[in-house]
Design a protein around this motif. Structure first.
Motif, PDB file in Angstrom:
ATOM      1  N   ALA A 140       0.817  -1.221   0.000  1.00  0.00           N
ATOM      2  CA  ALA A 140       0.000   0.000   0.000  1.00  0.00           C
ATOM      3  C   ALA A 140       0.849   1.269   0.000  1.00  0.00           C
ATOM      4  O   ALA A 140       1.951   1.305   0.560  1.00  0.00           O
ATOM      5  CB  ALA A 140      -0.911   0.005   1.224  1.00  0.00           C
ATOM      6  N   PHE A 141       0.294   2.296  -0.631  1.00  0.00           N
ATOM      7  CA  PHE A 141       0.815   3.659  -0.531  1.00  0.00           C
ATOM      8  C   PHE A 141      -0.286   4.485   0.113  1.00  0.00           C
ATOM      9  O   PHE A 141      -1.374   4.620  -0.446  1.00  0.00           O
ATOM     10  CB  PHE A 141       1.164   4.219  -1.913  1.00  0.00           C
ATOM     11  CG  PHE A 141       1.575   5.670  -1.894  1.00  0.00           C
ATOM     12  CD1 PHE A 141       2.891   6.033  -1.707  1.00  0.00           C
ATOM     13  CD2 PHE A 141       0.633   6.683  -2.065  1.00  0.00           C
ATOM     14  CE1 PHE A 141       3.272   7.368  -1.688  1.00  0.00           C
ATOM     15  CE2 PHE A 141       0.994   8.021  -2.044  1.00  0.00           C
ATOM     16  CZ  PHE A 141       2.325   8.356  -1.855  1.00  0.00           C
ATOM     17  N   VAL A 142      -0.030   5.009   1.311  1.00  0.00           N
ATOM     18  CA  VAL A 142      -1.036   5.817   2.007  1.00  0.00           C
ATOM     19  C   VAL A 142      -0.451   7.189   2.279  1.00  0.00           C
ATOM     20  O   VAL A 142       0.770   7.346   2.413  1.00  0.00           O
ATOM     21  CB  VAL A 142      -1.498   5.164   3.330  1.00  0.00           C
ATOM     22  CG1 VAL A 142      -2.095   3.799   3.079  1.00  0.00           C
ATOM     23  CG2 VAL A 142      -0.352   5.063   4.318  1.00  0.00           C
ATOM     24  N   LEU A 143      -1.306   8.187   2.346  1.00  0.00           N
ATOM     25  CA  LEU A 143      -0.819   9.543   2.555  1.00  0.00           C
ATOM     26  C   LEU A 143      -1.667  10.254   3.589  1.00  0.00           C
ATOM     27  O   LEU A 143      -2.838   9.936   3.785  1.00  0.00           O
ATOM     28  CB  LEU A 143      -0.800  10.333   1.246  1.00  0.00           C
ATOM     29  CG  LEU A 143      -2.129  10.556   0.520  1.00  0.00           C
ATOM     30  CD1 LEU A 143      -2.747  11.888   0.949  1.00  0.00           C
ATOM     31  CD2 LEU A 143      -1.920  10.540  -0.982  1.00  0.00           C
ATOM     32  N   GLU A 144      -1.075  11.219   4.250  1.00  0.00           N
ATOM     33  CA  GLU A 144      -1.775  12.050   5.219  1.00  0.00           C
ATOM     34  C   GLU A 144      -1.190  13.453   5.167  1.00  0.00           C
ATOM     35  O   GLU A 144       0.033  13.623   5.163  1.00  0.00           O
ATOM     36  CB  GLU A 144      -1.624  11.478   6.637  1.00  0.00           C
ATOM     37  CG  GLU A 144      -2.398  12.256   7.698  1.00  0.00           C
ATOM     38  CD  GLU A 144      -3.898  12.267   7.411  1.00  0.00           C
ATOM     39  OE1 GLU A 144      -4.414  13.368   7.075  1.00  0.00           O
ATOM     40  OE2 GLU A 144      -4.532  11.214   7.482  1.00  0.00           O
ATOM     41  N   ASN A 145      -2.074  14.447   5.105  1.00  0.00           N
ATOM     42  CA  ASN A 145      -1.661  15.837   5.158  1.00  0.00           C
ATOM     43  C   ASN A 145      -1.603  16.246   6.625  1.00  0.00           C
ATOM     44  O   ASN A 145      -2.636  16.416   7.269  1.00  0.00           O
ATOM     45  CB  ASN A 145      -2.639  16.722   4.379  1.00  0.00           C
ATOM     46  CG  ASN A 145      -2.158  18.149   4.260  1.00  0.00           C
ATOM     47  OD1 ASN A 145      -1.446  18.663   5.125  1.00  0.00           O
ATOM     48  ND2 ASN A 145      -2.537  18.814   3.173  1.00  0.00           N
ATOM     49  N   ASP A 184      -3.168  17.797  16.064  1.00  0.00           N
ATOM     50  CA  ASP A 184      -2.245  16.752  16.505  1.00  0.00           C
ATOM     51  C   ASP A 184      -2.941  15.572  17.166  1.00  0.00           C
ATOM     52  O   ASP A 184      -2.569  14.416  16.946  1.00  0.00           O
ATOM     53  CB  ASP A 184      -1.221  17.345  17.488  1.00  0.00           C
ATOM     54  CG  ASP A 184      -0.008  17.900  16.751  1.00  0.00           C
ATOM     55  OD1 ASP A 184      -0.012  17.866  15.518  1.00  0.00           O
ATOM     56  OD2 ASP A 184       0.923  18.362  17.424  1.00  0.00           O
ATOM     57  N   THR A 185      -3.943  15.849  18.002  1.00  0.00           N
ATOM     58  CA  THR A 185      -4.608  14.765  18.719  1.00  0.00           C
ATOM     59  C   THR A 185      -5.257  13.784  17.751  1.00  0.00           C
ATOM     60  O   THR A 185      -5.187  12.566  17.949  1.00  0.00           O
ATOM     61  CB  THR A 185      -5.666  15.332  19.679  1.00  0.00           C
ATOM     62  OG1 THR A 185      -6.534  16.223  18.952  1.00  0.00           O
ATOM     63  CG2 THR A 185      -5.011  16.097  20.817  1.00  0.00           C
ATOM     64  N   LEU A 186      -5.874  14.300  16.714  1.00  0.00           N
ATOM     65  CA  LEU A 186      -6.487  13.434  15.711  1.00  0.00           C
ATOM     66  C   LEU A 186      -5.443  12.827  14.783  1.00  0.00           C
ATOM     67  O   LEU A 186      -5.619  11.716  14.288  1.00  0.00           O
ATOM     68  CB  LEU A 186      -7.526  14.208  14.907  1.00  0.00           C
ATOM     69  CG  LEU A 186      -8.739  14.709  15.692  1.00  0.00           C
ATOM     70  CD1 LEU A 186      -9.691  15.461  14.775  1.00  0.00           C
ATOM     71  CD2 LEU A 186      -9.463  13.559  16.375  1.00  0.00           C
ATOM     72  N   LEU A 187      -4.357  13.555  14.541  1.00  0.00           N
ATOM     73  CA  LEU A 187      -3.305  13.049  13.662  1.00  0.00           C
ATOM     74  C   LEU A 187      -2.676  11.793  14.247  1.00  0.00           C
ATOM     75  O   LEU A 187      -2.417  10.823  13.530  1.00  0.00           O
ATOM     76  CB  LEU A 187      -2.247  14.128  13.446  1.00  0.00           C
ATOM     77  CG  LEU A 187      -1.077  13.761  12.529  1.00  0.00           C
ATOM     78  CD1 LEU A 187      -1.575  13.431  11.128  1.00  0.00           C
ATOM     79  CD2 LEU A 187      -0.065  14.905  12.471  1.00  0.00           C
ATOM     80  N   GLU A 188      -2.433  11.803  15.556  1.00  0.00           N
ATOM     81  CA  GLU A 188      -1.866  10.622  16.209  1.00  0.00           C
ATOM     82  C   GLU A 188      -2.787   9.420  16.046  1.00  0.00           C
ATOM     83  O   GLU A 188      -2.340   8.313  15.731  1.00  0.00           O
ATOM     84  CB  GLU A 188      -1.615  10.906  17.683  1.00  0.00           C
ATOM     85  CG  GLU A 188      -1.002   9.730  18.424  1.00  0.00           C
ATOM     86  CD  GLU A 188      -0.802  10.003  19.902  1.00  0.00           C
ATOM     87  OE1 GLU A 188      -0.333   9.087  20.604  1.00  0.00           O
ATOM     88  OE2 GLU A 188      -1.132  11.121  20.350  1.00  0.00           O
ATOM     89  N   SER A 189      -4.080   9.625  16.252  1.00  0.00           N
ATOM     90  CA  SER A 189      -5.038   8.537  16.098  1.00  0.00           C
ATOM     91  C   SER A 189      -5.113   8.068  14.655  1.00  0.00           C
ATOM     92  O   SER A 189      -5.192   6.864  14.380  1.00  0.00           O
ATOM     93  CB  SER A 189      -6.420   8.993  16.578  1.00  0.00           C
ATOM     94  OG  SER A 189      -7.408   8.053  16.240  1.00  0.00           O
ATOM     95  N   GLU A 190      -5.082   9.003  13.706  1.00  0.00           N
ATOM     96  CA  GLU A 190      -5.197   8.648  12.294  1.00  0.00           C
ATOM     97  C   GLU A 190      -3.990   7.831  11.831  1.00  0.00           C
ATOM     98  O   GLU A 190      -4.136   6.885  11.058  1.00  0.00           O
ATOM     99  CB  GLU A 190      -5.340   9.914  11.445  1.00  0.00           C
ATOM    100  CG  GLU A 190      -5.638   9.661   9.982  1.00  0.00           C
ATOM    101  CD  GLU A 190      -6.990   9.018   9.743  1.00  0.00           C
ATOM    102  OE1 GLU A 190      -7.167   8.416   8.675  1.00  0.00           O
ATOM    103  OE2 GLU A 190      -7.860   9.089  10.631  1.00  0.00           O
ATOM    104  N   LEU A 191      -2.800   8.203  12.311  1.00  0.00           N
ATOM    105  CA  LEU A 191      -1.590   7.512  11.868  1.00  0.00           C
ATOM    106  C   LEU A 191      -1.326   6.232  12.646  1.00  0.00           C
ATOM    107  O   LEU A 191      -0.915   5.223  12.066  1.00  0.00           O
ATOM    108  CB  LEU A 191      -0.379   8.443  11.987  1.00  0.00           C
ATOM    109  CG  LEU A 191      -0.353   9.650  11.048  1.00  0.00           C
ATOM    110  CD1 LEU A 191       0.894  10.479  11.294  1.00  0.00           C
ATOM    111  CD2 LEU A 191      -0.416   9.223   9.586  1.00  0.00           C
ATOM    112  N   PHE A 192      -1.531   6.268  13.957  1.00  0.00           N
ATOM    113  CA  PHE A 192      -1.146   5.138  14.796  1.00  0.00           C
ATOM    114  C   PHE A 192      -2.333   4.300  15.271  1.00  0.00           C
ATOM    115  O   PHE A 192      -2.150   3.234  15.837  1.00  0.00           O
ATOM    116  CB  PHE A 192      -0.362   5.635  16.019  1.00  0.00           C
ATOM    117  CG  PHE A 192       0.799   6.529  15.671  1.00  0.00           C
ATOM    118  CD1 PHE A 192       1.509   6.335  14.493  1.00  0.00           C
ATOM    119  CD2 PHE A 192       1.176   7.565  16.501  1.00  0.00           C
ATOM    120  CE1 PHE A 192       2.581   7.161  14.161  1.00  0.00           C
ATOM    121  CE2 PHE A 192       2.240   8.391  16.189  1.00  0.00           C
ATOM    122  CZ  PHE A 192       2.945   8.196  15.003  1.00  0.00           C
ATOM    123  N   GLY A 193      -3.570   4.783  15.079  1.00  0.00           N
ATOM    124  CA  GLY A 193      -4.751   4.047  15.491  1.00  0.00           C
ATOM    125  C   GLY A 193      -5.130   4.316  16.939  1.00  0.00           C
ATOM    126  O   GLY A 193      -4.409   4.992  17.678  1.00  0.00           O
TER     127      GLY A 193
END
Length: 500
Positions: A229-234, A240-249
């Motif tokens: 897979a190739f996944v991306l996130e802006n 930050d609080t949501l970014l951590e959840s989005e990247l690490f679950g």
């Protein structure tokens, strides 16, 4: 000892479409009570002990078994263990008036019991439990059939997968990076192709809209990880609080609104590539967490105490000068060196004017097809006008300008006059008739209010076309509320079919 004569074939109920429930209980009153509760939705069979139930199971397909725990001879749990081995597709439910039975406590898992119902049971609860059991059985059978179909189709799927992968590598390869011979982008692509084959982190710099994501995709599909897979996130798009959840679950209940477990992008991309766009916008607190993941090769989902190993290649991008951010203390130096295994820089569009013409040709074909107007052409001198403009928004601005031009032009040939004033002036196109063409598009008769209304309709039409009739985006660009935009469209008689 009571004897049992198995039911003959004539005693079997007539077959129909209702699910079949077998009630195993030595008390006739309990059998009757369950029958009255379930007989509208299910076909009910009854047995007074295990031997009689076995006779039914050998002669009749049964969806659900409701079994009393205390019966003569074999207990309910012990009998359901046997059912699990011989008739595993049947959903097993035990009913008991006792909660302290060691046999029940230790045997529930061994018997694979779907539900344990305590006496005295509630009719509505029993009915809903049996309905859910039938749904669970139907779903499981469907999944089994799907698994069988997938296994039988595996060779075909593998062939299709390889074909799709080849198409993806072609669509997102370095040839997708449109450039003229001798372009500064040639050196960038050559270096990226060399490093793509090695499992090194890559940091891509450059202004917004220069194509950093395209370069990251090209690196992935030229790498040994291309089949994953190739996944991306802006990183600048969410806090930050949501970014951590989005990247690490995160785990269920980790925070308010976490109603179920969430697998992060790093785990989804296991074996593949994670593209972190605008990494320079992250906070020092998040940078520490990202650094730990990159150093240890494992992550902890939010709310979890267990580490999860991950194997990803990280490609990061930023429009900031991260070396200056490090010196200013806004970006961690240790994280910078973790990300900058290889650094690449995407040149701005103004620094490669020879690339503007081929990029504009590609975009005219792509955007024209998207807007339902394929086969458009550039008028003589138009590409030269575009090449003289500085394009501070880079390729993103060029794409928007081309979409605007297509929307405002009724001809198959795109003239310079349909471009915005800033492009006409920046590209020195006024002397080539651009301003004249723009003026000619304005209404030449009517009152001032009528003429302004025509101009207003033209502007709305252009913006809506460019945003593909997305009213929210169009309203935001025009500084209107969605309600205000809708009111204008109704007043001007603009409908989606008219706008398109």
């Amino acid at each position: 000892m009571d004897t049992f004569a198995p039911p003959d074939a004539d005693a079997l109920p007539d077959p129909d479409t209702l699910p079949v429930v077998l009630v195993v209980d030595d008390e006739v009153r309990s059998q009757d009570a369950i029958r009255r509760t379930l007989d509208e939705d299910f076909r009910i069979l009854t047995a007074s002990h295990a031997d009689e139930a076995r006779q039914w199971l050998t002669r009749q397909a049964v969806d659900v078994i409701l079994c009393d725990q205390r019966m003569p001879g074999l207990t309910g749990v012990a009998f359901l263990k046997e059912v699990r081995e011989r008739w595993p597709d049947t959903v097993r439910i035990v009913i008991s008036g006792y909660t302290d039975s060691e046999d029940i406590i230790t045997g529930i898992n061994e018997a694979g019991i779907y539900q344990y119902i305590l006496k005295p049971w509630v009719p509505d609860h029993l009915l809903q439990t049996v309905r859910s059991a039938v749904e669970a059985r139907t779903l499981r059978q469907g999944l089994d059939r799907l698994d069988l179909e997938l296994r039988s189709a595996a060779p075909v799927l593998r062939a299709r997968s390889q074909k799709k992968l080849g198409e993806a590598r072609s669509a997102f390869g370095f040839e997708r990076m449109v450039r003229a011979p001798g372009s500064p982008l040639e050196a960038v692509c050559a270096m990226a192709q060399r490093v793509a084959r090695y499992d090194l982190p890559v940091l891509i710099g450059g202004e917004s809209g220069t194509g950093k994501e395209l370069l990251a995709r090209a690196i992935h599909y030229a790498s040994p990880r291309h089949a994953q897979a190739f996944v991306l996130e802006n990183c600048a798009a969410i806090p930050d609080t949501l970014l951590e959840s989005e990247l690490f679950g995160h785990k269920r209940g980790a925070f308010t609104g976490a109603f179920e477990d969430h697998i992060g992008l790093f785990q989804r991309a296991h074996g593949g590539t994670v593209f972190l766009d605008e990494i320079g916008e992250t906070s020092p607190a998040f940078q520490v967490k990202l650094l730990r993941v990159l150093q240890e090769g494992e992550l902890r989902p939010v709310g979890s105490t267990r580490a999860v190993p991950v194997d990803v290649r990280v490609v990061a991008a930023t429009h900031r000068h991260l070396e200056e951010e490090v010196r200013a203390g806004r970006f961690r130096e240790d994280l910078y060196w973790r990300l900058a295994g290889v650094t690449l820089h995407m040149p701005a569009l103004r620094d490669r004017p020879a690339d503007i013409a081929p990029i504009a040709e590609r975009l005219l074909a792509e955007v024209g097809a998207e807007l339902g107007r394929p086969g458009l052409r550039w008028a003589p001198g138009t590409l030269a006008c575009l090449a003289r403009y500085a394009w501070p928004g880079n390729i993103r601005e060029l794409r928007n300008e081309i979409a605007r031009a297509i929307a405002l032009s009724d001809e198959e040939t795109i003239e310079p006059g349909v471009f915005s004033v800033r492009v006409l002036q920046g590209g020195g196109c006024e002397a080539r008739g651009g301003s004249v063409a723009a003026v000619q598009a304005l209404p030449s008769h009517g009152t001032l209010a009528e003429r302004l209304e025509v101009i207003e309709a033209m502007v709305l039409r252009e913006v809506l076309l460019r945003h593909r009739w997305n009213k929210t985006r169009a309203a935001a660009e025009l500084g209107l509320s969605r309600v205000g935009l809708r009111a204008k469209l109704q007043r001007l008689g603009l409908e989606p079919t008219q706008v398109g």
